[in-house]
Structure formats: structure tokens, C-alpha cells
Design an enzyme around this catalytic site. Structure first.
Site, PDB file in Angstrom:
ATOM      1  N   ARG A 144      10.133  12.068   2.992  1.00  0.00           N
ATOM      2  CA  ARG A 144      10.808  11.141   3.900  1.00  0.00           C
ATOM      3  C   ARG A 144      11.245   9.916   3.451  1.00  0.00           C
ATOM      4  O   ARG A 144      11.788   9.082   3.893  1.00  0.00           O
ATOM      5  CB  ARG A 144       9.913  11.071   5.219  1.00  0.00           C
ATOM      6  CG  ARG A 144      10.017  12.329   6.176  1.00  0.00           C
ATOM      7  CD  ARG A 144       8.744  12.392   7.238  1.00  0.00           C
ATOM      8  NE  ARG A 144       9.054  13.482   7.885  1.00  0.00           N
ATOM      9  CZ  ARG A 144       8.519  14.712   7.503  1.00  0.00           C
ATOM     10  NH1 ARG A 144       7.966  14.729   6.329  1.00  0.00           N
ATOM     11  NH2 ARG A 144       8.546  15.621   8.364  1.00  0.00           N
TER      12      ARG A 144
ATOM     13  N   TRP B  99       0.822  -1.217  -0.165  1.00  0.00           N
ATOM     14  CA  TRP B  99      -0.020   0.106  -0.138  1.00  0.00           C
ATOM     15  C   TRP B  99       1.041   1.274   0.077  1.00  0.00           C
ATOM     16  O   TRP B  99       2.113   1.407   0.569  1.00  0.00           O
ATOM     17  CB  TRP B  99      -1.061  -0.019   1.123  1.00  0.00           C
ATOM     18  CG  TRP B  99      -1.883   0.950   1.233  1.00  0.00           C
ATOM     19  CD1 TRP B  99      -1.964   2.064   1.859  1.00  0.00           C
ATOM     20  CD2 TRP B  99      -3.221   0.842   0.564  1.00  0.00           C
ATOM     21  NE1 TRP B  99      -2.978   2.985   1.503  1.00  0.00           N
ATOM     22  CE2 TRP B  99      -3.965   2.066   0.613  1.00  0.00           C
ATOM     23  CE3 TRP B  99      -3.753  -0.191  -0.402  1.00  0.00           C
ATOM     24  CZ2 TRP B  99      -5.261   2.290   0.163  1.00  0.00           C
ATOM     25  CZ3 TRP B  99      -4.978   0.124  -0.671  1.00  0.00           C
ATOM     26  CH2 TRP B  99      -5.631   1.158  -0.710  1.00  0.00           C
TER      27      TRP B  99
ATOM     28  N   SER C 278       0.467  -1.977   5.962  1.00  0.00           N
ATOM     29  CA  SER C 278       1.220  -1.639   6.991  1.00  0.00           C
ATOM     30  C   SER C 278       0.809  -2.501   8.171  1.00  0.00           C
ATOM     31  O   SER C 278       1.578  -3.126   8.910  1.00  0.00           O
ATOM     32  CB  SER C 278       1.375  -0.124   7.335  1.00  0.00           C
ATOM     33  OG  SER C 278       2.070   0.658   6.288  1.00  0.00           O
TER      34      SER C 278
ATOM     35  N   HIS D 275      -9.262   5.707  11.395  1.00  0.00           N
ATOM     36  CA  HIS D 275      -8.466   4.460  10.930  1.00  0.00           C
ATOM     37  C   HIS D 275      -6.926   4.761  11.106  1.00  0.00           C
ATOM     38  O   HIS D 275      -6.274   3.738  11.549  1.00  0.00           O
ATOM     39  CB  HIS D 275      -8.702   4.272   9.439  1.00  0.00           C
ATOM     40  CG  HIS D 275      -8.283   2.848   9.009  1.00  0.00           C
ATOM     41  ND1 HIS D 275      -8.668   1.676   9.014  1.00  0.00           N
ATOM     42  CD2 HIS D 275      -7.615   2.843   7.972  1.00  0.00           C
ATOM     43  CE1 HIS D 275      -7.886   0.800   8.602  1.00  0.00           C
ATOM     44  NE2 HIS D 275      -7.188   1.469   7.825  1.00  0.00           N
TER      45      HIS D 275
ATOM     46  N   ASP E 184      -9.325  11.019   6.690  1.00  0.00           N
ATOM     47  CA  ASP E 184     -10.183  11.848   7.342  1.00  0.00           C
ATOM     48  C   ASP E 184     -11.121  11.181   8.642  1.00  0.00           C
ATOM     49  O   ASP E 184     -11.912  11.483   9.301  1.00  0.00           O
ATOM     50  CB  ASP E 184     -11.507  11.899   6.370  1.00  0.00           C
ATOM     51  CG  ASP E 184     -11.323  13.014   5.148  1.00  0.00           C
ATOM     52  OD1 ASP E 184     -10.444  13.833   5.625  1.00  0.00           O
ATOM     53  OD2 ASP E 184     -11.651  12.997   4.258  1.00  0.00           O
TER      54      ASP E 184
ATOM     55  N   CYS F  49       4.153   2.558   4.857  1.00  0.00           N
ATOM     56  CA  CYS F  49       3.444   4.216   4.831  1.00  0.00           C
ATOM     57  C   CYS F  49       2.210   4.460   5.095  1.00  0.00           C
ATOM     58  O   CYS F  49       1.321   3.928   4.298  1.00  0.00           O
ATOM     59  CB  CYS F  49       3.746   4.944   3.392  1.00  0.00           C
ATOM     60  SG  CYS F  49       3.415   6.621   3.426  1.00  0.00           S
TER      61      CYS F  49
ATOM     62  N   ILE G 183      -1.026   7.433   5.633  1.00  0.00           N
ATOM     63  CA  ILE G 183      -1.127   8.743   5.411  1.00  0.00           C
ATOM     64  C   ILE G 183      -2.341   9.049   6.095  1.00  0.00           C
ATOM     65  O   ILE G 183      -3.382   8.262   5.701  1.00  0.00           O
ATOM     66  CB  ILE G 183      -1.022   9.017   4.040  1.00  0.00           C
ATOM     67  CG1 ILE G 183       0.426   8.831   3.426  1.00  0.00           C
ATOM     68  CG2 ILE G 183      -1.403  10.469   3.800  1.00  0.00           C
ATOM     69  CD1 ILE G 183       0.596   8.872   1.733  1.00  0.00           C
TER      70      ILE G 183
ATOM     71  N   GLU H  35      -0.327  -5.557   8.163  1.00  0.00           N
ATOM     72  CA  GLU H  35       0.204  -6.785   7.992  1.00  0.00           C
ATOM     73  C   GLU H  35       1.682  -6.816   8.302  1.00  0.00           C
ATOM     74  O   GLU H  35       2.371  -8.164   8.362  1.00  0.00           O
ATOM     75  CB  GLU H  35       0.039  -7.422   6.540  1.00  0.00           C
ATOM     76  CG  GLU H  35      -1.534  -7.599   6.640  1.00  0.00           C
ATOM     77  CD  GLU H  35      -2.357  -6.387   6.170  1.00  0.00           C
ATOM     78  OE1 GLU H  35      -3.448  -6.231   6.522  1.00  0.00           O
ATOM     79  OE2 GLU H  35      -1.849  -5.375   5.540  1.00  0.00           O
TER      80      GLU H  35
END
Length: 163
Positions: A137, A31, A65, A98, A95, A90, A92, A67
Site C-alpha cells: 500500500r 517510525w 504516528s 498498543h 502482539d 504506518c 503495523i 504525534e
């Protein structure tokens, strides 16, 4: 913020041990693949640059992530001689909450797997507010968190070997 002014992946102030005796696994989330691919390349190249033989690096991809901790557990069960597992992902901010649940679960999961197996499990997961912060990053103006995760893995493997 101080990080706006510097490359966070500068290791000129520290000694990095020879990593040739060590064996590592890298688990990378699919992802946000543009970002995680850059993290993976950074980590892989740092390990190789510091003496880890290509045959001593196991790489696996996982869907996201969340997993990563399951992958770290599977890797350490299958390869108990690993000197560390580097988890790269990663997440991000969106809204909903989660983001918070996933970040917390992955951070706690990496810690717990590392303690359970007495092996360093490195949290190389970006948790950013937006895509641009992730880019910055993952090889951008703030360095590459994949590089940092690899150096952390080397240093922790060396610490474990010398205690």
C-alpha cells in the site's frame, strides 16, 4: 478480498481539481521510515503534479504516528491559511493492544483537529496486519496511500473553497 485484485490508487474514474491555488502541509512519521518515506514521496509528487507550487507545501517529520495529530494542530496554529494537512504514518499490528490504541487515537485526533480548525486533516495512515501489507500500500501492488491522501486533500480543499 477485493483489494487483493486492484490498485487502490487509480483515479481514472474521478475528476481532480486544479490544486494551484492551494497550500498544504504534510506531516510524516519517522517510525517505519521505509514505508512512510514512500507515502511522503507519493503525496508530495501528487500535489506537485496537480499544480501545487513547491513553495506552498510545508513538510515536517514527527517521531511516530501518534504525534501526527499534534503536528497537525501545531501547523494549523502557525499557518492558519493552510488549505489542508496530510498526515502520513504506518502502524503495523503487533502482539499487544498498543496497535488499537494508537490507530484509534490518530484517527480521532485527525478528525478532531480538522473540525476544530475547519480545515481538512487527511488520515493517510496505514494500519496493517504485517510489513508486506504496508509495502503493498506504499507504492506496491495496491498503489500508494500517499497518493490517495494527496488527492483527498486536493478534493477537500476544493470543496471547502467552492461551498
Amino acid at each position: 478480498m477485493a483489494t487483493q485484485l486492484k490498485n487502490l490508487s487509480d483515479f481514472s474514474h474521478t475528476t481532480i481539481p486544479d490544486a494551484s491555488p492551494y497550500r498544504f502541509a504534510i506531516a510524516v512519521a519517522e517510525w517505519n521510515a521505509e514505508i512512510t518515506g514512500s507515502l511522503y514521496n507519493g503525496a508530495l509528487n501528487k500535489l506537485l503534479d496537480h499544480g501545487v507550487a513547491a513553495d506552498n507545501i510545508i513538510s515536517v517529520a514527527v517521531p511516530g504516528s501518534f504525534e501526527l495529530t499534534g503536528a497537525a494542530e501545531l501547523l494549523l496554529n502557525k499557518y492558519p491559511d493552510l488549505d489542508g494537512v496530510i498526515c502520513l504514518g504506518c502502524i503495523i499490528q503487533g502482539d499487544t493492544r498498543h496497535f488499537d490504541f494508537i490507530c484509534d487515537a490518530v484517527a480521532q485526533g485527525c478528525t478532531n483537529v480538522g473540525i476544530k480548525h475547519n480545515t481538512p486533516v487527511i488520515f493517510g495512515v496505514l494500519t496493517t496486519n504485517d510489513q508486506q501489507q504496508a509495502i503493498d500500500r506504499a507504492g506496491g501492488k495496491h498503489g500508494n496511500k500517499g497518493d490517495e491522501a494527496a488527492i483527498t486533500a486536493i478534493k477537500m480543499a476544493h470543496l471547502a473553497a467552492t461551498l
